[in-house]
Design a protein around this motif. Sequence first.
Motif, PDB file in Angstrom:
ATOM      1  N   ASN A 118       0.843  -1.190   0.000  1.00 44.23           N
ATOM      2  CA  ASN A 118       0.000   0.000   0.000  1.00 44.23           C
ATOM      3  C   ASN A 118       0.887   1.251   0.000  1.00 44.23           C
ATOM      4  OD1 ASN A 118      -2.348   1.426  -0.058  1.00 44.23           O
ATOM      5  ND2 ASN A 118      -2.773   1.226   2.125  1.00 44.23           N
ATOM      6  N   ASP A 119       1.687   1.349  -1.048  1.00 42.94           N
ATOM      7  CA  ASP A 119       2.603   2.468  -1.224  1.00 42.94           C
ATOM      8  C   ASP A 119       2.815   2.669  -2.728  1.00 42.94           C
ATOM      9  OD1 ASP A 119       4.385   0.392  -1.970  1.00 42.94           O
ATOM     10  OD2 ASP A 119       5.234   0.295   0.040  1.00 42.94           O
ATOM     11  N   GLN A 120       3.637   3.636  -3.092  1.00 46.23           N
ATOM     12  CA  GLN A 120       3.808   3.934  -4.512  1.00 46.23           C
ATOM     13  C   GLN A 120       4.497   2.795  -5.271  1.00 46.23           C
ATOM     14  OE1 GLN A 120       5.738   7.729  -3.934  1.00 46.23           O
ATOM     15  NE2 GLN A 120       3.879   8.822  -4.530  1.00 46.23           N
ATOM     16  N   LEU A 121       5.469   2.141  -4.658  1.00 45.89           N
ATOM     17  CA  LEU A 121       6.101   1.012  -5.336  1.00 45.89           C
ATOM     18  C   LEU A 121       5.083  -0.103  -5.550  1.00 45.89           C
ATOM     19  CD1 LEU A 121       8.771   0.035  -6.542  1.00 45.89           C
ATOM     20  CD2 LEU A 121       9.269  -1.037  -4.327  1.00 45.89           C
ATOM     21  N   GLY A 122       4.211  -0.314  -4.586  1.00 44.27           N
ATOM     22  CA  GLY A 122       3.134  -1.292  -4.745  1.00 44.27           C
ATOM     23  C   GLY A 122       2.188  -0.921  -5.873  1.00 44.27           C
ATOM     24  N   ARG A 123       1.920   0.381  -6.025  1.00 39.03           N
ATOM     25  CA  ARG A 123       1.057   0.842  -7.131  1.00 39.03           C
ATOM     26  C   ARG A 123       1.730   0.547  -8.475  1.00 39.03           C
ATOM     27  NH1 ARG A 123      -1.984   0.817  -3.299  1.00 39.03           N
ATOM     28  NH2 ARG A 123      -2.609   2.666  -2.158  1.00 39.03           N
ATOM     29  N   PHE A 124       3.030   0.789  -8.551  1.00 35.02           N
ATOM     30  CA  PHE A 124       3.740   0.467  -9.791  1.00 35.02           C
ATOM     31  C   PHE A 124       3.714  -1.034 -10.062  1.00 35.02           C
ATOM     32  CE2 PHE A 124       5.789   4.725  -9.751  1.00 35.02           C
ATOM     33  CZ  PHE A 124       5.506   5.063 -11.062  1.00 35.02           C
ATOM     34  N   ASN A 125       3.793  -1.822  -9.030  1.00 33.34           N
ATOM     35  CA  ASN A 125       3.704  -3.269  -9.199  1.00 33.34           C
ATOM     36  C   ASN A 125       2.329  -3.659  -9.747  1.00 33.34           C
ATOM     37  OD1 ASN A 125       5.214  -5.628  -9.103  1.00 33.34           O
ATOM     38  ND2 ASN A 125       4.403  -6.208  -7.111  1.00 33.34           N
ATOM     39  N   GLN A 126       1.277  -3.003  -9.270  1.00 33.47           N
ATOM     40  CA  GLN A 126      -0.068  -3.247  -9.800  1.00 33.47           C
ATOM     41  C   GLN A 126      -0.148  -2.843 -11.273  1.00 33.47           C
ATOM     42  OE1 GLN A 126      -2.003  -0.947  -6.495  1.00 33.47           O
ATOM     43  NE2 GLN A 126      -3.550  -2.554  -6.707  1.00 33.47           N
ATOM     44  N   LEU A 127       0.436  -1.698 -11.607  1.00 34.56           N
ATOM     45  CA  LEU A 127       0.427  -1.247 -13.005  1.00 34.56           C
ATOM     46  C   LEU A 127       1.236  -2.186 -13.889  1.00 34.56           C
ATOM     47  CD1 LEU A 127       0.754   2.617 -12.526  1.00 34.56           C
ATOM     48  CD2 LEU A 127      -1.288   1.322 -13.216  1.00 34.56           C
ATOM     49  N   LYS A 128       2.309  -2.740 -13.351  1.00 35.53           N
ATOM     50  CA  LYS A 128       3.086  -3.731 -14.103  1.00 35.53           C
ATOM     51  C   LYS A 128       2.211  -4.929 -14.440  1.00 35.53           C
ATOM     52  CE  LYS A 128       6.927  -6.870 -13.705  1.00 35.53           C
ATOM     53  NZ  LYS A 128       7.284  -7.855 -12.725  1.00 35.53           N
ATOM     54  N   ALA A 129       1.399  -5.378 -13.497  1.00 43.43           N
ATOM     55  CA  ALA A 129       0.502  -6.510 -13.745  1.00 43.43           C
ATOM     56  C   ALA A 129      -0.520  -6.170 -14.826  1.00 43.43           C
ATOM     57  CB  ALA A 129      -0.204  -6.918 -12.450  1.00 43.43           C
ATOM     58  N   ARG A 130      -0.782  -4.884 -15.039  1.00 37.85           N
ATOM     59  CA  ARG A 130      -1.726  -4.434 -16.070  1.00 37.85           C
ATOM     60  C   ARG A 130      -1.041  -4.129 -17.401  1.00 37.85           C
ATOM     61  NH1 ARG A 130      -5.514  -0.126 -12.689  1.00 37.85           N
ATOM     62  NH2 ARG A 130      -5.978  -1.519 -10.935  1.00 37.85           N
ATOM     63  N   GLY A 131       0.281  -4.337 -17.476  1.00 40.32           N
ATOM     64  CA  GLY A 131       0.977  -4.152 -18.739  1.00 40.32           C
ATOM     65  C   GLY A 131       2.031  -3.061 -18.776  1.00 40.32           C
ATOM     66  N   LEU A 132       2.205  -2.325 -17.689  1.00 45.26           N
ATOM     67  CA  LEU A 132       3.235  -1.283 -17.674  1.00 45.26           C
ATOM     68  C   LEU A 132       4.615  -1.927 -17.754  1.00 45.26           C
ATOM     69  CD1 LEU A 132       3.738   1.799 -17.340  1.00 45.26           C
ATOM     70  CD2 LEU A 132       4.075   1.329 -14.900  1.00 45.26           C
ATOM     71  N   ARG A 133       5.481  -1.352 -18.578  1.00 46.16           N
ATOM     72  CA  ARG A 133       6.850  -1.873 -18.720  1.00 46.16           C
ATOM     73  C   ARG A 133       7.911  -0.805 -18.470  1.00 46.16           C
ATOM     74  NH1 ARG A 133       7.997  -3.753 -24.074  1.00 46.16           N
ATOM     75  NH2 ARG A 133       9.857  -4.607 -23.149  1.00 46.16           N
ATOM     76  N   PHE A 134       7.605   0.449 -18.821  1.00 54.82           N
ATOM     77  CA  PHE A 134       8.604   1.515 -18.770  1.00 54.82           C
ATOM     78  C   PHE A 134       8.139   2.665 -17.879  1.00 54.82           C
ATOM     79  CE2 PHE A 134       8.757  -0.475 -22.939  1.00 54.82           C
ATOM     80  CZ  PHE A 134      10.110  -0.779 -23.083  1.00 54.82           C
ATOM     81  N   VAL A 135       9.055   3.172 -17.065  1.00 54.22           N
ATOM     82  CA  VAL A 135       8.816   4.374 -16.271  1.00 54.22           C
ATOM     83  C   VAL A 135       9.972   5.326 -16.533  1.00 54.22           C
ATOM     84  CG1 VAL A 135       8.508   5.368 -13.971  1.00 54.22           C
ATOM     85  CG2 VAL A 135       7.646   3.060 -14.451  1.00 54.22           C
ATOM     86  N   THR A 136       9.666   6.479 -17.094  1.00 58.54           N
ATOM     87  CA  THR A 136      10.674   7.521 -17.287  1.00 58.54           C
ATOM     88  C   THR A 136      10.481   8.529 -16.159  1.00 58.54           C
ATOM     89  OG1 THR A 136      10.725   7.219 -19.674  1.00 58.54           O
ATOM     90  CG2 THR A 136      11.537   9.322 -18.822  1.00 58.54           C
TER      91      THR A 136
END
Length: 185
Positions: A96-114
């Motif tokens: 329940n933090d920002q890294l966890g949110r990015f992990n959720q977005l990764k599960a939805r297809g996110l690959r790159f963060v600039t």
Amino acid sequence: MIIPVFDLDGVLKTFQGRDLSGTSDRKYLFPTSLPGTGRYLLNGQNVLATDHVVMGEGVFDAAAIKIALDQSNETRHVVAVGSFGKHLSYGDQQGNDQLGRFNQLKARGLRFVTIMWDGTSDALLAALNAAKLLVGIGLIARIALLPAGKDPNEVVGEVVRKAFQEAQTWSPVLDIRMRLRNPYA
């Protein structure tokens, strides 16, 4: 100005107040009875059907990044998000933090963060730390450099797009090189 903060599913969770008058002792105001904004990603609910986001430090940076990216057909698919400062929250056991949110977005297809934080020495060091965390969960992190002393809402769209296009992929070698030869130091 009141800035609503949503979770990744678009549910309103909290808000942030921003003094635009310059008369308040505090630039930002937060409600005391709601969760802190630091566990969310500003505009994260709009990360849909894309594999790439650009992360600025706050609402005005995210808005400037979005406007700049939308001015080019080549970058219109990239979504701008904000981190609520030059750090990435992490360490919550339930994610329940920002890294966890990015992990959720990764599960939805996110690959790159600039990461496109301010053009300052401390912001670059913080971006390198955040990039290492993002790579640790399997994302590809890139570091975008803006002109010294500038943030995305202080430059024209062409400068934002150029910083995005020239962003460098984080690696341990890049990390060490940028720490030893910080272009903003």
